[in-house]
Design an enzyme around this catalytic site. Sequence first.
Site, PDB file in Angstrom:
ATOM      1  N   GLU A 147      35.504  39.038  30.811  1.00 42.11           N
ATOM      2  CA  GLU A 147      36.436  38.453  32.655  1.00 42.11           C
ATOM      3  C   GLU A 147      35.274  37.975  32.874  1.00 42.11           C
ATOM      4  O   GLU A 147      34.426  39.001  33.127  1.00 42.11           O
ATOM      5  CB  GLU A 147      36.778  40.135  32.859  1.00 42.11           C
ATOM      6  N   CYS A 177      35.668  36.727  41.401  1.00 38.22           N
ATOM      7  CA  CYS A 177      36.493  36.366  40.490  1.00 38.22           C
ATOM      8  C   CYS A 177      37.380  34.633  40.597  1.00 38.22           C
ATOM      9  O   CYS A 177      37.553  33.859  39.919  1.00 38.22           O
ATOM     10  CB  CYS A 177      35.618  36.634  39.168  1.00 38.22           C
ATOM     11  N   GLY A 235      31.360  40.007  34.024  1.00 37.54           N
ATOM     12  CA  GLY A 235      30.384  39.108  35.101  1.00 37.54           C
ATOM     13  C   GLY A 235      30.486  37.225  34.803  1.00 37.54           C
ATOM     14  O   GLY A 235      31.721  36.870  34.606  1.00 37.54           O
ATOM     15  N   GLY A 240      28.686  36.255  30.124  1.00 40.82           N
ATOM     16  CA  GLY A 240      29.221  36.413  28.207  1.00 40.82           C
ATOM     17  C   GLY A 240      29.541  35.329  27.850  1.00 40.82           C
ATOM     18  O   GLY A 240      29.505  35.497  26.030  1.00 40.82           O
TER      19      GLY A 240
END
Length: 492
Positions: free
Chosen positions: A266, A300, A244, A249
Amino acid sequence: MTTTAQLAAPITFADRPHVFIGGKWVESTGDDWFDVTDSWSEGVVARVRGATTDDVDAAVDAARKSFDEGAWAATPITERADVIDEMANRLAARLDELTKVGVAEVGVTVPVSAMTQEMTAGLFHAVAEEARNVTLVDERTRADGGISRVLKEPNGVVAVIIPWNGPIGTIAFKVAPALAAGCSVVLKTSPEAPLSPSIFADVVGELVDEGRIPEGVVSVLVADREVSEALVVDPRVDHITFTGSTAVGRRIMSLAGERVAKVSLELGGKSAAIVLDDADLNSVMQSLPMGGCMQSGQACIALTRVLVSEKRHDEVLAAYKAALEMLPFGDPWQETNFLGPLVSARQRDRVESYIEIAKSEGATVAYGGGRGGFDHGYFVEPTIVDNVTNDMRIAQEEVFGPVISIITYKDEDDAVAIANDSQYGLSGAVYSADADRAYEIAKRIRTGTVNVNGGVIDFTVPFGGYKQSGVGREGGPEGLEEFFETKTVHLS
């Protein structure tokens, strides 16, 4: 960019009135629901039961008990690999349903959704194959001539927290290797995209009923951020793996750090594509536009910074415009389209706000920038923002929409410096007629994945980020290693 628009009644899906705890669909302890909205029609297509903190507690308790009892961890890893293969087979059998769910949940078009679901089955199979090849016990000779055995053992209870932009694929990246390693898993899914994880839960439930997975090993919950934090801080959870935003994170890492729990992340990206002066633009435009606009930019790894020399700026800009003009854009339910809407009104508004910020900072919209003339659907046209400098917010912050920044460089060293001038380091690309030259530049870019003259997407090899794009790797043997602990046993 070609557009199509014809509103039809949205496809609806069965509501999910229960939560999935320990391999069984059961009643929730609360009465919260999440609406799933079709991003094309803006209509509600299903309702899903939200989990409470008590549901999280029950799921973690089931996972902890199942792991400590050891039935799944004691199952030979080759047999666990067979179960992972069977998950892949059963998901593949649900391809049509998963494809439709992907269109409704995320806004991706039918062909993109179908391709994603097919790839996911392959990822499960790849994890199973890695599990069959791993060495769990390695005997080594010590300096004193004695023997020590180095063991790989499962982490324990793993909390898996996944995003809305690729839920079923992220399950393959995280849940499949965790289960292959022998861990027990609590999967927390996003309220925006809970339907495909529910289908995965159905598959797990079948395998539990058949006795191939013990009860307690897998739970699947849909929850908001507050409930999710209860999962992160639970001392019975050994490992948290999250995909996310970088902001979330950081929060997870901070909470986990208070009890030194293992974390793999990630996170976001602001990936740069360096177009060298000798690059053939016809070849470049075969991959670069989709590299920047895949899933309408909701990826991403999207190549959202295009770095070009001052000399070739006008030529590259014109070629990029022409390439975007050829991409069919509109109703995601029409199989001829490649780009659809964004996931939600909130995401659309966020992307539009970044376009306005870029203009206020001196950049110009060279292509797109609007909603494509649609009066419904959460659309933002593929957009090129020109006259961008790398210190602008549009160049430094993840937009998560189909917005491409054109940035000029003076020479190769300047291009590398601009590419590396980012808090992120997830993906990137280099285009050149000289592949060896491009490879040497690729080695200088501080990012986890770099494409040379192409747009390869293969998650069976290691994938992950440098800097604030993450911690750890997914895919390949490295992805499986994330879910093992290493133990050394000295034999006298």
